[in-house]
Design a protein around this motif. Structure first.
Motif, short mmCIF file in Angstrom:
data_model
loop_
_atom_site.label_atom_id
_atom_site.label_comp_id
_atom_site.label_asym_id
_atom_site.label_seq_id
_atom_site.Cartn_x
_atom_site.Cartn_y
_atom_site.Cartn_z
N LEU A 181 67.23 12.25 31.06
CA LEU A 181 68.24 12.28 30.00
C LEU A 181 68.55 13.73 29.60
O LEU A 181 69.72 14.09 29.40
N ALA A 182 67.51 14.56 29.49
CA ALA A 182 67.73 15.96 29.14
C ALA A 182 68.55 16.68 30.22
O ALA A 182 69.43 17.49 29.91
N ARG A 183 68.27 16.38 31.47
CA ARG A 183 69.05 17.00 32.56
C ARG A 183 70.52 16.61 32.46
O ARG A 183 71.41 17.45 32.69
N CYS A 184 70.78 15.36 32.13
CA CYS A 184 72.17 14.92 31.95
C CYS A 184 72.81 15.64 30.77
O CYS A 184 73.96 16.09 30.85
N ARG A 185 72.08 15.75 29.67
CA ARG A 185 72.63 16.41 28.49
C ARG A 185 72.91 17.88 28.75
O ARG A 185 73.88 18.45 28.23
N LEU A 186 72.07 18.53 29.56
CA LEU A 186 72.31 19.93 29.90
C LEU A 186 73.66 20.10 30.59
O LEU A 186 74.34 21.12 30.40
N ALA A 187 74.03 19.12 31.38
CA ALA A 187 75.28 19.21 32.13
C ALA A 187 76.49 18.73 31.33
O ALA A 187 77.63 18.94 31.76
N THR A 188 76.26 18.11 30.19
CA THR A 188 77.38 17.60 29.39
C THR A 188 77.51 18.32 28.06
O THR A 188 78.17 17.82 27.14
N GLY A 189 76.88 19.48 27.93
CA GLY A 189 77.03 20.27 26.71
C GLY A 189 76.06 19.93 25.61
O GLY A 189 76.25 20.37 24.47
N TYR A 242 59.89 23.46 31.86
CA TYR A 242 60.89 24.10 32.71
C TYR A 242 62.30 23.76 32.24
O TYR A 242 63.15 24.64 32.08
N TYR A 243 62.57 22.49 32.01
CA TYR A 243 63.91 22.10 31.61
C TYR A 243 64.22 22.55 30.18
O TYR A 243 65.39 22.82 29.85
N ALA A 244 63.19 22.66 29.35
CA ALA A 244 63.41 23.24 28.02
C ALA A 244 63.81 24.70 28.14
O ALA A 244 64.68 25.19 27.40
N GLY A 245 63.18 25.41 29.10
CA GLY A 245 63.60 26.78 29.35
C GLY A 245 65.04 26.86 29.80
O GLY A 245 65.81 27.72 29.35
N LEU A 246 65.44 25.94 30.67
CA LEU A 246 66.82 25.91 31.14
C LEU A 246 67.78 25.63 29.98
O LEU A 246 68.87 26.23 29.89
N ALA A 247 67.38 24.75 29.07
CA ALA A 247 68.22 24.44 27.91
C ALA A 247 68.39 25.67 27.02
O ALA A 247 69.50 25.98 26.56
N ASN A 286 67.51 33.79 25.83
CA ASN A 286 66.82 34.15 27.06
C ASN A 286 65.35 34.49 26.85
O ASN A 286 64.53 34.23 27.73
N ASP A 287 65.00 35.06 25.70
CA ASP A 287 63.60 35.39 25.44
C ASP A 287 62.76 34.10 25.38
O ASP A 287 61.65 34.04 25.94
N VAL A 288 63.28 33.13 24.67
CA VAL A 288 62.57 31.85 24.58
C VAL A 288 62.51 31.19 25.95
O VAL A 288 61.46 30.67 26.37
N ALA A 289 63.60 31.24 26.67
CA ALA A 289 63.65 30.63 28.00
C ALA A 289 62.63 31.28 28.93
O ALA A 289 61.92 30.58 29.66
N ARG A 339 57.08 24.93 40.08
CA ARG A 339 56.56 26.25 39.75
C ARG A 339 57.41 27.34 40.40
O ARG A 339 57.70 28.37 39.79
N GLU A 340 57.86 27.09 41.62
CA GLU A 340 58.72 28.05 42.30
C GLU A 340 60.07 28.18 41.60
O GLU A 340 60.62 29.28 41.47
N GLN A 341 60.61 27.05 41.13
CA GLN A 341 61.86 27.10 40.39
C GLN A 341 61.71 27.89 39.10
O GLN A 341 62.61 28.65 38.72
N ALA A 342 60.58 27.73 38.43
CA ALA A 342 60.35 28.47 37.19
C ALA A 342 60.25 29.97 37.45
O ALA A 342 60.80 30.79 36.70
#
Length: 369
Positions: free
Chosen positions: A287-295, A322-327, A334-337, A355-358
């Motif tokens: 759900l978070a991934r979807c919300r990231l893409a919909t604003g 990881y996804y919280a960082g992306l959000a 960016n510092d929090v991310a 881990r590699e993505q992070a």
């Protein structure tokens, strides 16, 4: 006079010791059991007698193929399934079932046919065969419900819906039906499908207040309008249904998160009331991934941080970080991310890919400075 009797006894013993037919059972990653006698299939296990006379019972999931003389269509189907030729396997399993095999062998064929139909993209056929086994029979055969529906609105899904709606009110049938109704975006009557939990835990962002139409404040007849506090909730007329943790809805929503996030969000939000709270973590990440893409990065960040703080599964917590960082990166924080990415990258229980993505995300932020 004793010699004929002795010869007769020896003949009976020899007859009992020699297999009536040389069956073959091949287990996954094991040599084939040749010259055995397959005698039953029940409780999800194939029962056969080895050449030593020992009775073996092997789970359906471990059976690569069986070969039983007199049932060539079954053997052809098994070999096609091993080769991944699911349309051919489905055709041959149907032919094997049409030969009127013994009841136990028919159950085995049906169990294999469900898998072949699901893998071949014939979801409606998989549902039809699953129902032919019967709910109790499917459970006894160790057969999971079909899990690969067609695209929403497809003829296969429409036929599967019709089959399930005519199949009765068994809980397992209702569970399948509810998932398909949600996938097809059919309006759910909460009286027939009462939720088992609130849609989302209290840690997520509050929902927007409901807007009431202007006509709701005008008296109707002699009675004053109902306020939200006094409006009676519709009475449930059916028992709640629980959507399983491995529901195909979650897989579909995860796929849609990339290229159809609004549809994925709708799917998860419609399913969540029927998912137990303790099983919602993967749903909340999708759900978070979807919300990231919909604003909806702010709402996603809030829920993901709450999930990371409360989740006992280290791998899930790392994914939430990881996804919280992306959000937060989407929100310009960016510092929090960077801090969240670093924590996700350092989690040893996190999947190597995550881990590699992070780490890549941290490098991206550093390069942007």
């Amino acid at each position: 006079m004793r010699r004929p009797v002795l010869h007769l006894a020896l003949g009976v013993l020899l007859t009992l010791s020699v297999p009536a037919r040389p069956d073959t059972v091949k287990l996954t990653a094991r040599p084939a059991f040749d010259n055995v006698i397959v005698s039953d299939f029940s409780r999800g296990r194939l029962v056969f007698r080895g050449i030593s006379g020992q009775i073996l019972r092997k789970p359906l999931a471990q059976i690569e193929f069986v070969r039983i003389p007199g049932h060539p269509d079954l053997f052809d189907a098994e070999l096609a399934a091993v080769a991944g030729n699911w349309p051919l396997a489905l055709e041959r399993y149907a032919a094997a079932r049409a030969t009127d095999p013994p009841a136990w062998l028919r159950r085995y064929i049906l169990a294999r046919e469900v898998r072949a139909a699901d893998a071949a993209g014939a979801f409606d056929r998989a549902i039809e065969v699953y129902l032919a086994l019967g709910v109790a029979g499917a459970a006894d055969a160790g057969v999971s419900p079909p899990a690969r529906p067609g695209p929403p609105g497809s003829p296969a899904n429409r036929r599967a819906l019709a089959l399930l709606q005519d199949a009765g009110s068994d809980p397992a049938i209702r569970t399948l039906l509810l998932q398909l109704l949600i996938l097809e975006n059919v309006t759910i009557d909460r009286r027939q499908w009462p939720p088992i939990q609130p849609a989302e835990p209290a840690t997520t962002a509050p929902a927007e207040p409901q807007r009431r139409p202007p006509s709701a404040d005008r008296p109707v007849g002699l009675l004053p309008p109902l306020t939200p506090a006094s409006a009676p909730a519709p009475a449930a007329t059916s028992a709640p249904v629980r959507i399983p943790a491995d529901s195909f809805l979650l897989s579909v929503a995860a796929e849609w998160a990339e290229h159809a996030p609004a549809r994925g969000q709708r799917l998860v939000e419609a399913a969540l009331p029927y998912v137990p709270l303790q099983e919602r973590a993967p749903w909340r990440i999708v759900l978070a991934r979807c919300r990231l893409a919909t604003g909806g990065a702010d709402v996603a960040a809030s829920d993901l941080l709450a999930l990371a703080a409360s989740e006992s599964d280290p791998a899930v917590a790392a994914a939430a970080l990881y996804y919280a960082g992306l959000a937060h990166e989407r929100l310009g924080r960016n510092d929090v991310a960077r801090t969240l990415y670093a924590e996700a990258a350092e989690r040893p229980a996190a999947p190597a890919e995550l881990r590699e993505q992070a780490r890549a995300a941290m490098q991206r932020l550093e390069a942007a400075q």
